[in-house]
Design a protein around this motif. Structure first.
Motif, PDB file in Angstrom:
ATOM      1  N   ARG A 392     -11.709   3.506  -6.684  1.00  0.00           N
ATOM      2  CA  ARG A 392     -10.593   4.177  -6.013  1.00  0.00           C
ATOM      3  C   ARG A 392      -9.936   3.175  -5.091  1.00  0.00           C
ATOM      4  O   ARG A 392     -10.577   2.265  -4.558  1.00  0.00           O
ATOM      5  N   LEU A 393      -8.644   3.348  -4.896  1.00  0.00           N
ATOM      6  CA  LEU A 393      -7.866   2.396  -4.120  1.00  0.00           C
ATOM      7  C   LEU A 393      -8.028   2.643  -2.633  1.00  0.00           C
ATOM      8  O   LEU A 393      -7.908   3.768  -2.157  1.00  0.00           O
ATOM      9  N   ILE A 394      -8.302   1.585  -1.905  1.00  0.00           N
ATOM     10  CA  ILE A 394      -8.354   1.640  -0.449  1.00  0.00           C
ATOM     11  C   ILE A 394      -7.217   0.768   0.070  1.00  0.00           C
ATOM     12  O   ILE A 394      -7.182  -0.437  -0.202  1.00  0.00           O
ATOM     13  N   PRO A 395      -6.243   1.341   0.783  1.00  0.00           N
ATOM     14  CA  PRO A 395      -5.130   0.525   1.279  1.00  0.00           C
ATOM     15  C   PRO A 395      -5.572  -0.418   2.368  1.00  0.00           C
ATOM     16  O   PRO A 395      -6.334  -0.060   3.254  1.00  0.00           O
ATOM     17  N   LEU A 396      -5.091  -1.652   2.300  1.00  0.00           N
ATOM     18  CA  LEU A 396      -5.432  -2.652   3.313  1.00  0.00           C
ATOM     19  C   LEU A 396      -4.276  -2.894   4.277  1.00  0.00           C
ATOM     20  O   LEU A 396      -4.428  -3.608   5.256  1.00  0.00           O
ATOM     21  N   TYR A 397      -3.116  -2.322   4.008  1.00  0.00           N
ATOM     22  CA  TYR A 397      -1.956  -2.641   4.829  1.00  0.00           C
ATOM     23  C   TYR A 397      -1.840  -1.743   6.058  1.00  0.00           C
ATOM     24  O   TYR A 397      -0.916  -1.863   6.834  1.00  0.00           O
ATOM     25  N   GLU A 398      -2.789  -0.797   6.236  1.00  0.00           N
ATOM     26  CA  GLU A 398      -2.842   0.010   7.457  1.00  0.00           C
ATOM     27  C   GLU A 398      -4.266   0.526   7.625  1.00  0.00           C
ATOM     28  O   GLU A 398      -5.034   0.598   6.665  1.00  0.00           O
ATOM     29  N   PRO A 399      -4.689   0.907   8.843  1.00  0.00           N
ATOM     30  CA  PRO A 399      -6.051   1.421   9.038  1.00  0.00           C
ATOM     31  C   PRO A 399      -6.278   2.701   8.246  1.00  0.00           C
ATOM     32  O   PRO A 399      -5.366   3.514   8.072  1.00  0.00           O
ATOM     33  N   LEU A 400      -7.506   2.877   7.734  1.00  0.00           N
ATOM     34  CA  LEU A 400      -7.855   4.096   7.015  1.00  0.00           C
ATOM     35  C   LEU A 400      -8.084   5.261   7.968  1.00  0.00           C
ATOM     36  O   LEU A 400      -8.170   6.395   7.547  1.00  0.00           O
ATOM     37  N   PHE A 401      -8.200   4.970   9.247  1.00  0.00           N
ATOM     38  CA  PHE A 401      -8.498   5.980  10.260  1.00  0.00           C
ATOM     39  C   PHE A 401      -7.332   6.056  11.242  1.00  0.00           C
ATOM     40  O   PHE A 401      -6.487   5.163  11.294  1.00  0.00           O
ATOM     41  N   SER A 408      -7.286  -0.288  19.958  1.00  0.00           N
ATOM     42  CA  SER A 408      -8.090  -0.250  18.729  1.00  0.00           C
ATOM     43  C   SER A 408      -7.218  -0.498  17.507  1.00  0.00           C
ATOM     44  O   SER A 408      -7.658  -1.101  16.524  1.00  0.00           O
ATOM     45  N   GLN A 409      -5.970  -0.069  17.574  1.00  0.00           N
ATOM     46  CA  GLN A 409      -5.048  -0.300  16.464  1.00  0.00           C
ATOM     47  C   GLN A 409      -4.782  -1.799  16.289  1.00  0.00           C
ATOM     48  O   GLN A 409      -4.865  -2.337  15.182  1.00  0.00           O
ATOM     49  N   TYR A 410      -4.502  -2.481  17.393  1.00  0.00           N
ATOM     50  CA  TYR A 410      -4.200  -3.904  17.330  1.00  0.00           C
ATOM     51  C   TYR A 410      -5.434  -4.694  16.878  1.00  0.00           C
ATOM     52  O   TYR A 410      -5.320  -5.624  16.073  1.00  0.00           O
ATOM     53  N   GLU A 415      -8.685  -8.172  13.363  1.00  0.00           N
ATOM     54  CA  GLU A 415      -9.948  -8.460  12.660  1.00  0.00           C
ATOM     55  C   GLU A 415      -9.752  -8.540  11.151  1.00  0.00           C
ATOM     56  O   GLU A 415     -10.422  -9.298  10.466  1.00  0.00           O
ATOM     57  N   THR A 416      -8.827  -7.726  10.623  1.00  0.00           N
ATOM     58  CA  THR A 416      -8.597  -7.713   9.174  1.00  0.00           C
ATOM     59  C   THR A 416      -7.849  -8.961   8.713  1.00  0.00           C
ATOM     60  O   THR A 416      -8.102  -9.481   7.623  1.00  0.00           O
ATOM     61  N   TYR A 417      -6.948  -9.477   9.556  1.00  0.00           N
ATOM     62  CA  TYR A 417      -6.126 -10.642   9.207  1.00  0.00           C
ATOM     63  C   TYR A 417      -6.356 -11.748  10.239  1.00  0.00           C
ATOM     64  O   TYR A 417      -5.458 -12.115  10.989  1.00  0.00           O
ATOM     65  N   LYS A 418      -7.588 -12.256  10.254  1.00  0.00           N
ATOM     66  CA  LYS A 418      -8.017 -13.208  11.284  1.00  0.00           C
ATOM     67  C   LYS A 418      -7.216 -14.501  11.267  1.00  0.00           C
ATOM     68  O   LYS A 418      -6.916 -15.072  12.305  1.00  0.00           O
ATOM     69  N   ASP A 419      -6.887 -15.001  10.096  1.00  0.00           N
ATOM     70  CA  ASP A 419      -6.217 -16.304   9.995  1.00  0.00           C
ATOM     71  C   ASP A 419      -4.700 -16.196   9.958  1.00  0.00           C
ATOM     72  O   ASP A 419      -4.019 -17.197   9.737  1.00  0.00           O
ATOM     73  N   PHE A 420      -4.179 -14.974  10.143  1.00  0.00           N
ATOM     74  CA  PHE A 420      -2.736 -14.755  10.051  1.00  0.00           C
ATOM     75  C   PHE A 420      -2.108 -14.695  11.434  1.00  0.00           C
ATOM     76  O   PHE A 420      -2.747 -14.310  12.416  1.00  0.00           O
TER      77      PHE A 420
END
Length: 510
Positions: A392-401, A408-410, A415-420
């Protein structure tokens, strides 16, 4: 007129307002945002009341249909009934199903509750294993297809089959009205006019003999097809005594230990169809060993495993290629290649629905390697989605929660895009916090301060300058994501999603 007159002539309440409203609820499912559905819903009570009275009085007449041509998997002429008529279809079919469902055989899988393509493929595999004793014995299968099935259905024969089992005059009258309605007399054509001329004459209602053919695209046509071919099912199971038989619409598959027995059965079926149902089998047929696998309903079914059909995979790859062209922009800075993914929410939603649909098909087959290879070939998918347990697809472009707050949003994006480099929108400004602020304040020559909400260091610039800062990021060979505001969570916190992602090398392969 198919009833005496007035609602009082409908003693069982078949055309009552409540029954009609339940049919409306079933009809609008997944169709609520269409123009016809919205127009009907705008004056719902009056439309349902008028329709109820027309049905009970026998004055109901189908409205204009919409005709269009589909090109995949092949050219097909579709007649879509008006939303008002589809409500009537959803009223009629459940009433008839109560009568006919107990009469249908178990192994008829088209357009029935608890059946469908996946159940049919699973049943075929079960039969393959049973007849070959788990692949230890040789066996054969034959696939039969009826020539121009929907265009060849004889309406007189169909009504005879229905009237043989249905005694209620209201149901019979409404059924006659729908079966005998000629949608070619009142229709609106949509699409490329040139396609209509390319549809073979034996596949078009415009060229069928009188009293022949049912429109493809209506719920009633699908159900009537099952009623029509139920006679064939009964003949195959109870007269020919074929033990292993599966049918989906007009696609039949039979299994036997003997090749000669299958050829004999085919001849008997061909004679029965011509004599009793005015139908003709296609001259071409598939007669193979079970071990070779059957190409059936989008799968290659074998006793030990099930594979996805190559044409299905090819269709998905074509769609993913088109999505990549809509999403990706590629370029180079010196020797470094980069790719920018523009993640417009409507395109991402459409892409997700497409992939989810195919994954739903794949999960009924042995397709783990196929899914892995697709995500490797189309690299951009890995930066938008992940395949979770399932698949099943889990979107990575926004938090799942729903984040508890801005902090916590930032942190999730950080954490998801550490090198960006994260261009994080805050109203009319784009801001960096914490380690991001320390790292990119010098790169972009921004004045650094301290955030009052506990996010540490802070720096930023006006959103109107975002284009210039993205250019600087690319010149510095620095991957970046743009996190933009997009509505609100129920708590009132602004919802933020990634609308743009720029990476070097990884997204440019292939």
């Amino acid at each position: 007129m198919y009833a005496a007159c007035g609602p009082e002539s409908d003693p069982r309440g078949i055309f009552s307002f409540k029954t009609l409203y339940d049919a409306y609820l079933g009809c609008r499912r997944r169709k609520r945002n269409t123009i016809n559905a919205l127009r009907f819903e705008a004056d719902l009570l009056e439309n349902l009341f008028d329709l109820s009275e027309a049905l009970a009085a026998g004055s109901y007449q189908p409205l204009r249909s919409v005709c269009f041509i589909t090109q995949k998997p092949k050219l097909r002429e579709i007649f879509a009934a008006d939303f008002r008529d589809r409500v009537v279809h959803h009223l009629l079919v459940p009433q008839l199903e109560r009568i006919f469902e107990p009469k249908f055989i178990h192994d008829s899988y088209a357009c029935r509750k608890g059946k469908g393509t996946h159940a049919a493929a699973n049943r075929l595999r079960f039969f393959m294993n049973k007849i070959t004793r788990g692949g230890r014995l040789p066996a054969w299968f034959i696939q039969l297809d009826i020539k121009s099935f929907f265009m060849s259905i004889d309406r007189t024969i169909l009504l005879e089959k229905i009237e043989k089992h249905v005694k209620d005059e209201h149901l019979i009258g409404l059924t006659r009205r729908i079966v005998n309605h000629d949608c070619t007399e009142n229709f609106l054509y949509k699409g490329n006019p040139g396609l209509q001329a390319k549809v073979p004459k034996n596949k078009s209602l415009f060229h069928v003999p009188p009293n022949k053919g049912l429109p493809i695209g209506n719920l009633t046509s699908q159900f009537f097809a099952n009623v029509y071919l139920n006679e064939l099912d009964q003949y195959v199971k109870h007269v020919l005594k074929v033990r292993y038989y599966v049918r989906y619409v007009d696609d039949c598959i039979l299994l036997d230990m003997s090749r000669e027995s299958l050829l004999k059965v085919r001849g008997a079926i061909e004679d029965y169809l011509a004599g009793e149902l005015s139908l003709t089998l296609k001259p071409e047929m598939t007669l193979k060993r079970v071990s070779e696998g059957a190409d059936f309903l989008g799968y290659i079914v074998r006793p030990a495993y099930v594979l996805v059909r190559n044409r299905v995979i090819g269709n998905l790859k074509t769609k993913l290629h088109h999505f990549r062209n809509r999403i990706m922009v590629q370029g180079a800075v010196g020797r470094n290649r980069y790719a920018i993914a523009y993640l417009r929410e409507d395109i991402v939603r459409e892409l997700r629905q497409t992939i989810a649909s195919y994954l739903g098909h794949f999960k009924h087959a042995n397709a783990h390697r196929l899914i892995t290879n697709l995500f490797q070939k189309y690299d951009y998918l890995k930066d938008i989605f992940s395949v979770g347990k399932g698949p099943r697809l889990i979107p990575l472009y926004e938090p799942l929660f729903e984040p508890h707050g801005l902090a916590s949003q930032y942190r999730w994006f950080q954490e998801t895009y550490k090198d960006f480099c994260i261009f994080f929108q805050m109203g009319r400004f784009c801001e960096f916090y914490g380690m991001q602020a320390k790292r990119f304040s010098s790169l972009f020559s921004l004045k650094k301060g301290e955030d009052s909400r506990g996010l540490g260091a802070q720096c930023g610039f006006p959103m109107r300058m975002l284009k210039e800062f993205k250019r600087q990021s690319l010149l510095a060979c620095q991957p970046h994501v743009v996190v933009a505001e997009s509505g609100y969570y129920p708590s009132g916190l602004k919802r933020r999603v990634i609308t743009e992602m720029a990476t070097f090398d990884s997204l440019v392969k292939g």
